[in-house]
Design an enzyme around this catalytic site. Structure first.
Site, PDB file in Angstrom:
ATOM      1  N   LYS A  76       0.887  -1.126   0.080  1.00  0.00           N
ATOM      2  CA  LYS A  76      -0.005  -0.086   0.037  1.00  0.00           C
ATOM      3  C   LYS A  76       0.960   1.286  -0.113  1.00  0.00           C
ATOM      4  O   LYS A  76       1.698   1.427   0.726  1.00  0.00           O
ATOM      5  CB  LYS A  76      -0.841  -0.263   1.075  1.00  0.00           C
ATOM      6  CG  LYS A  76      -1.899   1.046   1.154  1.00  0.00           C
ATOM      7  CD  LYS A  76      -2.807   0.948   2.513  1.00  0.00           C
ATOM      8  CE  LYS A  76      -3.867   2.178   2.599  1.00  0.00           C
ATOM      9  NZ  LYS A  76      -4.947   1.999   3.805  1.00  0.00           N
ATOM     10  N   SER A 151      -9.829   2.009   2.757  1.00  0.00           N
ATOM     11  CA  SER A 151      -8.969   2.981   1.758  1.00  0.00           C
ATOM     12  C   SER A 151      -7.963   1.928   1.135  1.00  0.00           C
ATOM     13  O   SER A 151      -7.481   2.469   0.150  1.00  0.00           O
ATOM     14  CB  SER A 151      -8.135   3.921   2.586  1.00  0.00           C
ATOM     15  OG  SER A 151      -7.234   3.407   3.535  1.00  0.00           O
ATOM     16  N   SER A 175     -10.085  -0.379   6.972  1.00  0.00           N
ATOM     17  CA  SER A 175      -9.573  -0.200   5.625  1.00  0.00           C
ATOM     18  C   SER A 175      -8.724  -1.335   5.014  1.00  0.00           C
ATOM     19  O   SER A 175      -8.393  -1.344   4.019  1.00  0.00           O
ATOM     20  CB  SER A 175      -8.653   1.054   5.594  1.00  0.00           C
ATOM     21  OG  SER A 175      -9.243   2.363   5.422  1.00  0.00           O
TER      22      SER A 175
END
Length: 485
Positions: A76, A151, A175
């Protein structure tokens, strides 16, 4: 493209059936083919990836390989990665090249896992649909007209689309778990403090936690073995003896007590999601588990509490992005204050600015006691509810999200409707408890449904055991989007 487990890939590498460079190239080719559609990656650097893979091949040839040496992974874009762009999905950091590695990146590098690239995400991890990214929305691999969740939407989408065998994510209010549910993969948020936050760009420091995202619980266990461990550079990192999270995977579930919170099965839950979760409960009963009705009465307040506390912490954390030391700076300004104002107005997206304003408001004189302190008190009550529940059950089970993936743009103009996607995930963050999502079916439109497990502190091995046993008798986690096969 099938999704071999991390252990199967490692075995192929150890047996010299494939080299790490060859394996990395296969994934890079798939990224090149699919990323223009899915938009799961912000940054891909084949030269760096193949150099790391060559180093892994040397370790394997020299007999110095670890359990996952040579197996590639995606990260990420919230983790600082030495020499790579680290954008956090924001214009503010669009050209920021990190000068050091986050602890999670260090651990993966030490394990010999080449990086496939940095995955797309909601800006500064603020979002539930991966539509707030400066680099464009991520598409759900099961239907490109739908969101992947957020997210960590890029991480979830790249694993679901088999563009990477696994990925790292972060979870502040769901997330990791919510996008895992919407993309049909497995994702785990560990106990707060189990994985170091060093080098992980902060959103809400008392809630943020890094974790693994992969097709299966077994894969998550193997990746968790890599990224956990004490780190003196993070003041919230916990000093604990290193665990092997694969140790209990094969234990039977006889006698397991599964808590079913009535609040998680109330009004607002999609009927197809409820049916899939009920079917999963029945599978666990066949494996020897029993169910217990429990109540998490204060969980109904989790969203308002979260949207006081998380923005308050974000308001403080994001004050460092001022155009002075790094990141975006407004090209024209009259004086220093004007530079601050224009830099932040131009550099942050609408959702980030909304949360900064909320956070600044609740911390302001006259409102601090009324909002922030009250929210902290309710946070303690939520943690207490969980503590009471775990006196009568071993794990808590429910849906990960109230529904399945929704259409791109469908909830963009309604922040409250968007925030409700994290209705069932936020309570675990507020309490600092581990939680995970695993696939448990599909709705009538062919979109994945996620099942959530929440455990007591440091019970990751127990949760992974439950998830693995469920995945031994079901194949939801092994399904992949037909259009991308």
């Amino acid at each position: 493209m099938p999704a071999p487990s991390l252990s199967a890939l490692a075995a192929q590498l150890a047996a010299k059936q494939v080299s790490s460079r060859e394996l990395a190239q296969q994934y890079l080719d798939r990224i090149a083919a699919l990323n223009p559609t899915i938009n799961a990656f912000i940054t891909v650097d084949p030269e760096k990836t193949l150099a790391e893979a060559a180093a892994a091949d040397a370790l394997i040839a020299g007999g110095a390989a670890g359990p996952l040496t040579g197996v590639p992974i995606a990260h990420k874009d919230i983790f600082c990665t030495d020499g790579w762009l680290t954008t956090c999905g924001s214009k503010m950091l669009a050209n920021f090249v990190a000068p050091y590695d986050a602890h999670v990146i260090e651990r993966c590098k030490a394990a010999g896992m080449p990086s496939l690239g940095k995955t797309n995400m909601d800006e500064f991890a603020m979002g539930s649909s991966n539509e707030t990214s400066f680099f464009g929305a991520v598409k759900n691999p099961w239907n490109a007209g739908y969101v992947p969740g957020g997210s960590s939407g890029g991480a979830a989408a790249c694993v679901a689309a088999r563009m990477a065998p696994a990925a790292t994510g972060t979870d502040t209010g769901g997330s990791i778990r919510q996008p895992a549910a919407l993309c049909g993969i497995t994702g785990l948020k560990p106990t707060y403090g189990l994985v170091s936050r060093y080098g992980m760009i902060a959103f809400a420091s008392s809630l943020d936690q890094a974790g693994p995202m992969a097709p299966s619980a077994e894969d998550c266990a193997r990746l968790l073995n890599v990224i956990t461990g004490f780190d003196p550079k993070d003041s919230t990192s916990l000093e604990r003896e290193k665990e092997d999270y694969t140790r209990d995977l094969d234990l039977p579930l006889t006698g397991l007590r599964v808590g079913l919170p009535c609040e998680f099965f109330a009004e607002g839950l999609n009927n197809e999601v409820a049916a899939a979760v009920d079917a999963a409960v029945n599978e666990l009963k066949k494996l020897g588990a029993t169910t217990v009705e429990i109540s998490l009465a204060n969980s109904r307040l989790a969203i308002p509490v979260y949207y006081v506390l998380a923005p308050a912490e974000a308001s403080s954390n994001l004050s460092r992005f001022d155009g002075v030391r790094y990141g975006y700076r407004a090209p024209e300004y009259a004086d220093l204050n004007d530079m601050y104002a224009k830099t932040r107005a131009q550099g942050f997206g609408a959702e980030v600015k909304r949360r900064i304003m909320i956070g600044t408001y609740v911390l302001s004189h006259g409102y601090y006691d009324a909002y922030y302190l009250q929210a902290q008190k309710i946070r303690r009550l939520i943690a207490h509810d969980f503590a009471e529940a775990f006196k009568t059950c071993d794990v808590i089970l429910g849906p990960t999200a109230p529904g399945t993936a929704f259409k791109l743009g469908e909830k963009s103009d309604d922040p409250v409707e968007m925030y409700l996607n994290d209705l069932y995930t936020i309570p675990a963050n507020l309490a600092g408890l581990p939680g995970m999502s695993l696939p448990c079916g599909f709705d009538s439109q062919g979109l994945p449904i996620g099942l959530q497990l929440v455990g007591d502190y440091f019970s990751e091995a127990k949760m992974l055991n439950v998830a693995h046993q469920y995945q031994r008798v079901t194949d939801w986690h092994a399904r992949q989007p037909e259009a991308l096969a």
